[in-house]
Design a protein around this motif. Structure first.
Motif, PDB file in Angstrom:
ATOM      1  N   THR A 137       0.874  -1.152   0.057  1.00 20.69           N
ATOM      2  CA  THR A 137       0.027  -0.014   0.034  1.00 20.69           C
ATOM      3  C   THR A 137       0.875   1.293  -0.116  1.00 20.69           C
ATOM      4  O   THR A 137       0.530   2.331  -0.627  1.00 20.69           O
ATOM      5  CB  THR A 137      -1.074   0.074   1.144  1.00 20.69           C
ATOM      6  N   GLU A 138       2.053   1.161   0.642  1.00 23.41           N
ATOM      7  CA  GLU A 138       2.920   2.327   0.527  1.00 23.41           C
ATOM      8  C   GLU A 138       3.621   2.622  -0.758  1.00 23.41           C
ATOM      9  O   GLU A 138       3.479   3.556  -1.220  1.00 23.41           O
ATOM     10  CB  GLU A 138       3.981   2.197   1.623  1.00 23.41           C
ATOM     11  N   ALA A 139       3.718   1.504  -1.227  1.00 27.10           N
ATOM     12  CA  ALA A 139       4.230   1.367  -2.856  1.00 27.10           C
ATOM     13  C   ALA A 139       3.269   2.118  -3.637  1.00 27.10           C
ATOM     14  O   ALA A 139       3.549   3.278  -4.625  1.00 27.10           O
ATOM     15  CB  ALA A 139       4.731  -0.011  -3.179  1.00 27.10           C
ATOM     16  N   ASP A 247       0.176  -2.076 -10.831  1.00 27.90           N
ATOM     17  CA  ASP A 247       0.450  -2.455  -9.548  1.00 27.90           C
ATOM     18  C   ASP A 247       0.842  -4.106  -9.486  1.00 27.90           C
ATOM     19  O   ASP A 247       0.064  -5.001  -9.860  1.00 27.90           O
ATOM     20  CB  ASP A 247      -1.059  -2.350  -8.692  1.00 27.90           C
ATOM     21  N   GLU A 248       1.784  -4.254  -9.152  1.00 27.28           N
ATOM     22  CA  GLU A 248       2.636  -5.800  -9.330  1.00 27.28           C
ATOM     23  C   GLU A 248       2.717  -6.110  -8.113  1.00 27.28           C
ATOM     24  O   GLU A 248       3.542  -7.144  -7.801  1.00 27.28           O
ATOM     25  CB  GLU A 248       3.777  -5.476 -10.248  1.00 27.28           C
ATOM     26  N   VAL A 249       2.007  -5.503  -6.900  1.00 24.15           N
ATOM     27  CA  VAL A 249       2.467  -6.259  -5.716  1.00 24.15           C
ATOM     28  C   VAL A 249       2.181  -7.703  -5.212  1.00 24.15           C
ATOM     29  O   VAL A 249       2.974  -8.063  -4.720  1.00 24.15           O
ATOM     30  CB  VAL A 249       1.552  -5.235  -4.617  1.00 24.15           C
ATOM     31  N   CYS A 274       4.756  -0.855  -9.010  1.00 21.90           N
ATOM     32  CA  CYS A 274       4.767  -1.238  -7.573  1.00 21.90           C
ATOM     33  C   CYS A 274       4.935  -2.776  -7.141  1.00 21.90           C
ATOM     34  O   CYS A 274       4.275  -3.535  -8.124  1.00 21.90           O
ATOM     35  CB  CYS A 274       3.377  -0.721  -7.128  1.00 21.90           C
ATOM     36  N   VAL A 275       5.966  -2.923  -6.586  1.00 21.49           N
ATOM     37  CA  VAL A 275       6.018  -4.235  -5.899  1.00 21.49           C
ATOM     38  C   VAL A 275       6.248  -4.288  -4.503  1.00 21.49           C
ATOM     39  O   VAL A 275       6.453  -3.088  -3.659  1.00 21.49           O
ATOM     40  CB  VAL A 275       7.254  -4.850  -6.603  1.00 21.49           C
ATOM     41  N   VAL A 286       8.639  -4.730   3.149  1.00 25.38           N
ATOM     42  CA  VAL A 286       9.368  -4.070   2.161  1.00 25.38           C
ATOM     43  C   VAL A 286       8.264  -3.750   1.044  1.00 25.38           C
ATOM     44  O   VAL A 286       7.266  -4.454   0.882  1.00 25.38           O
ATOM     45  CB  VAL A 286      10.448  -4.817   1.559  1.00 25.38           C
ATOM     46  N   GLY A 287       8.411  -2.634   0.317  1.00 26.62           N
ATOM     47  CA  GLY A 287       7.973  -2.199  -0.773  1.00 26.62           C
ATOM     48  C   GLY A 287       8.827  -1.422  -1.524  1.00 26.62           C
ATOM     49  O   GLY A 287       9.702  -0.765  -1.147  1.00 26.62           O
ATOM     50  N   ALA A 288       8.305  -1.370  -2.988  1.00 28.48           N
ATOM     51  CA  ALA A 288       9.101  -0.589  -3.843  1.00 28.48           C
ATOM     52  C   ALA A 288       8.241   0.065  -4.920  1.00 28.48           C
ATOM     53  O   ALA A 288       7.579  -0.583  -5.680  1.00 28.48           O
ATOM     54  CB  ALA A 288      10.319  -1.221  -4.628  1.00 28.48           C
ATOM     55  N   THR A 289       8.627   1.384  -5.321  1.00 28.34           N
ATOM     56  CA  THR A 289       8.136   1.900  -6.409  1.00 28.34           C
ATOM     57  C   THR A 289       9.209   2.228  -7.640  1.00 28.34           C
ATOM     58  O   THR A 289      10.043   2.866  -7.327  1.00 28.34           O
ATOM     59  CB  THR A 289       7.284   3.213  -5.981  1.00 28.34           C
TER      60      THR A 289
END
Length: 472
Positions: A137-139, A247-249, A274-275, A286-289
């Motif tokens: 969600t942060e990504a 959105d590839e989370v 977004c992952v 962990v998150g990454a944009t």
């Protein structure tokens, strides 16, 4: 009752001992959750018979207090892509802790974030830079902020039935009313049907759209974007100086049989990706944009704006080390190719059952992200029972399948969304042919019982109906 490693004899009086704490208090887990956390969770788990006590996990399996083996077809909502406790990821975390790095000083540049960004971007060469946060969600929040700032436009488009997170910004692009109710006002937004290019074009003509955010395969219901849609949408968006956010989370890092799900369609190059979830192997949030250079340079346009978007725990050493280890394992063990082959096997085995069972309507998805949809049967006896369930609450039959899969066959699955008659399978990407056999055999047994018209399964359906009516 939980078991744990006994306290070390060398422990000093008053020293924190996690093993001793778990041995002493672990059996109170459900009571503690009821008293101090979300009290409805243990209540729900008890109602459907999911209130198990799991002791340990390894790979695609975990074990309860009695030593029974369970097959995990949920992967912690997708975070356990490499299964539980992969030795390479565990070793990387031990190593980074033992290194005693000067982490999170915030006024230096540590090597691990740059190394992970470099390795991550190698899988999407049209993108240039990465922002590391702490969750999916942060990504998404990062992508929304960057898109609005880079374009100077306020509105974000999203697709019906989408799920992009539950913080206020990501909730604004959430396609399920049940998540949004009571939390307004949200960001200016508009939903468009997945695959509907004319609807997208109409919104873009209004001139205030910053971006379209889309899951290449929607998590809720497991609906895939139609062939050609993402590329055509990208062209429309760029024509109107708007961005495409993928959105590839849940779908990224091999889940659908390619590293990213958008890569199933030629020519698709999202402006922001977004992952999260699988990136740390399930160990560390962990998150990454990922984004294009010009977007990052516009957001961070001067030294005065160097901290205009940041995260206190973003780029922490444990998350970065885990991410590097995960990507290394995926490359060395050919995880993406394995997910593609195993997913095709599982999907084909399940698809072959559609003609056998009238309650089974569809099997869809890519790689190891598969949706099993149930539908109204033709025979009078089953149709009357189906209608009774639907009248109480849509989605109860899918729950009736999920419960015996766990209780009778020790296989953990999930209903794909509220009021959906769909089961979603997102197992660890390391599942093998024996696991596929085990799931298909169990699923066949459950469907046989459902179509027999009697037994414990339909009795449990009555319990679910009572619960659904009581909660209205």
């Amino acid at each position: 009752m939980t078991t744990a490693k006994p306290a070390s004899s060398s422990s000093q009086a008053g020293e924190f001992d996690l093993g001793a704490l778990l041995a002493e208090r672990g059996a109170e887990r459900y009571e503690l959750h009821t008293k101090y956390l979300n009290h409805q969770l243990p209540r729900m788990l008890h109602t459907i018979g999911f209130d198990k006590v799991y002791e340990r996990g390894e790979g695609a399996h975990f074990w309860d207090a009695d030593g029974n083996d369970y097959l995990d077809m949920l992967a912690g909502f997708g975070v356990m892509a490499l299964g539980r406790h992969h030795p390479v990821v565990r070793r990387a975390l031990h190593d980074v802790l033992d290194a005693q790095l000067a982490d999170l000083t915030r006024f230096d540049c540590q090597p691990l974030p740059g190394l992970l960004a470099e390795k991550l971007l190698a899988h999407s060469p049209h993108l240039d830079r990465v922002f590391f946060g702490n969750s999916g969600t942060e990504a998404v929040e990062t992508a929304l902020k960057f898109a609005r700032y880079a374009t100077g436009k306020p509105r974000i488009l999203y697709c019906d039935h989408a799920f992009h997170g539950l913080t206020t910004g990501s909730l604004s692009v959430n396609g399920e009313d049940g998540f949004r109710d009571g939390f307004a006002p949200l960001l200016p937004d508009t939903a468009v049907p997945l695959g509907d290019l004319p609807a997208l074009a109409r919104e873009l003509k209004k001139g205030d759209v910053a971006a379209l955010i889309v899951e290449p395969v929607q998590g809720k219901g497991v609906h895939e974007a139609p062939p050609g849609y993402l590329r055509a949408a990208q062209e429309l968006l760029h024509k109107h100086k708007a961005l495409l956010i993928a959105d590839e989370v849940q779908t990224g890092l091999g889940r659908t049989g390619d590293f990213y799900a958008y890569q199933h369609e030629d020519g698709v190059e999202p402006d922001l990706v977004c992952v999260a979830k699988a990136l740390s192997g399930g160990y560390v949030p962990v998150g990454a944009t990922l984004g294009k250079d010009w977007i990052f340079k516009k957001v961070y346009s001067s030294m005065d704006r160097v901290l205009v978007h940041s995260a206190s725990f973003g780029s922490n050493a444990q998350a970065m080390a885990a991410g590097l280890a995960v990507l290394s394992v995926m490359e060395n063990e050919q995880t993406v190719a394995h997910a593609r082959a195993t997913g095709e096997l599982l999907k084909s085995r399940l698809t072959a059952l559609i003609d056998k069972y009238e309650l089974l309507a569809d099997v869809r998805g890519r790689g190891l992200m598969i949706g099993i949809e149930f539908g109204k049967p033709k025979s009078l006896k089953l149709r009357s029972r189906w209608t009774m369930l639907q009248a109480a609450r849509k989605g109860l039959f899918a729950q009736m399948v999920v419960v015996p899969l766990l209780q009778h066959h020790r296989i953990l699955t999930q209903v794909s969304g509220d009021h959906l008659e769909v089961i979603k399978l997102i197992p660890p990407l390391v599942v093998g042919e024996e696991d596929v056999d085990r799931f298909v055999d169990a699923f066949t047994a459950v469907m046989d019982e459902a179509h027999s018209g009697g037994g414990l399964m339909w009795d449990f359906g009555k319990t679910l109906i009572k619960q659904a009516v009581a909660n209205r």
